[in-house]
Design an enzyme around this catalytic site. Sequence first.
Site, PDB file in Angstrom:
ATOM      1  N   LYS A  97       0.806  -1.222   0.000  1.00  0.00           N
ATOM      2  CA  LYS A  97       0.000   0.000   0.000  1.00  0.00           C
ATOM      3  C   LYS A  97       0.846   1.281   0.000  1.00  0.00           C
ATOM      4  CE  LYS A  97      -4.051  -1.994   2.290  1.00  0.00           C
ATOM      5  NZ  LYS A  97      -4.974  -1.825   3.437  1.00  0.00           N
ATOM      6  N   PHE A 115     -16.317   3.591   5.275  1.00  0.00           N
ATOM      7  CA  PHE A 115     -14.904   3.912   5.040  1.00  0.00           C
ATOM      8  C   PHE A 115     -14.522   3.917   3.561  1.00  0.00           C
ATOM      9  CE2 PHE A 115     -15.122  -0.703   5.856  1.00  0.00           C
ATOM     10  CZ  PHE A 115     -14.518  -1.201   4.707  1.00  0.00           C
ATOM     11  N   ARG A 159      -2.610 -14.550   4.105  1.00  0.00           N
ATOM     12  CA  ARG A 159      -3.385 -13.931   5.191  1.00  0.00           C
ATOM     13  C   ARG A 159      -2.623 -14.074   6.514  1.00  0.00           C
ATOM     14  NH1 ARG A 159      -6.976 -10.762   3.292  1.00  0.00           N
ATOM     15  NH2 ARG A 159      -8.006 -10.732   5.304  1.00  0.00           N
ATOM     16  N   THR A 189      -5.977  -7.287  10.240  1.00  0.00           N
ATOM     17  CA  THR A 189      -6.170  -5.997   9.568  1.00  0.00           C
ATOM     18  C   THR A 189      -5.686  -4.841  10.433  1.00  0.00           C
ATOM     19  OG1 THR A 189      -8.072  -6.897   8.383  1.00  0.00           O
ATOM     20  CG2 THR A 189      -7.886  -4.508   8.465  1.00  0.00           C
ATOM     21  N   ARG A 201       1.967  -6.734   9.089  1.00  0.00           N
ATOM     22  CA  ARG A 201       1.205  -5.614   9.645  1.00  0.00           C
ATOM     23  C   ARG A 201       1.660  -5.249  11.054  1.00  0.00           C
ATOM     24  NH1 ARG A 201      -4.538  -7.555   7.100  1.00  0.00           N
ATOM     25  NH2 ARG A 201      -4.386  -6.384   5.153  1.00  0.00           N
ATOM     26  N   ASN A 254      -2.017  -0.072   6.870  1.00  0.00           N
ATOM     27  CA  ASN A 254      -1.556  -1.346   7.416  1.00  0.00           C
ATOM     28  C   ASN A 254      -0.645  -2.109   6.454  1.00  0.00           C
ATOM     29  OD1 ASN A 254      -3.429  -2.265   5.580  1.00  0.00           O
ATOM     30  ND2 ASN A 254      -4.767  -3.229   7.086  1.00  0.00           N
ATOM     31  N   HIS A 285      -2.361  -5.412   1.386  1.00  0.00           N
ATOM     32  CA  HIS A 285      -3.697  -5.962   1.121  1.00  0.00           C
ATOM     33  C   HIS A 285      -3.494  -7.377   0.610  1.00  0.00           C
ATOM     34  CE1 HIS A 285      -7.643  -6.536  -0.825  1.00  0.00           C
ATOM     35  NE2 HIS A 285      -6.931  -7.079  -1.803  1.00  0.00           N
TER      36      HIS A 285
END
Length: 137
Positions: free
Chosen positions: A9, A57, A85, A91, A102, A112, A115
């Site tokens: 990100k 959001f 994951r 998250t 994260r 974070n 994705h």
Amino acid sequence: MERTFAIIKPDAVERNIVGKVLEKIEAAGFRIVGMKKIQLSKKEAEGFYYVHSERPFFGDLCSFMSRSPVVVLALERENAIAKWREVMGATNPANADAGTIRKEFGLSIEENTVHGSDSPESAAFEIPYFFSQLELL
């Protein structure tokens, strides 16, 4: 072999930690079968995150994801979706396990760092959203 999709990100790209995230990806046994650095438009972010369009959001998420470049990745390994994951962590970085991306690099629930696809159906939408078949090795 299974494939999954990942995004490094804007917060991570801005902090110049892409290499550190890639190291964790490779250390977890993933093969990077597609990778490129791109600048999402707000419209592209909205199309990608359409499943969240009714969530409060949504606007902030799309603005965040289009504020600066991201790195999109197609990853491959056994049980790629579940393993990615696990490597990402929860998250919310505050709730993520030690050693996850994260927990180590995330700043907030929005910033974070990464994705990842949450299901085979998501991966089947997300990978071709960014990669043509010719771009995947």
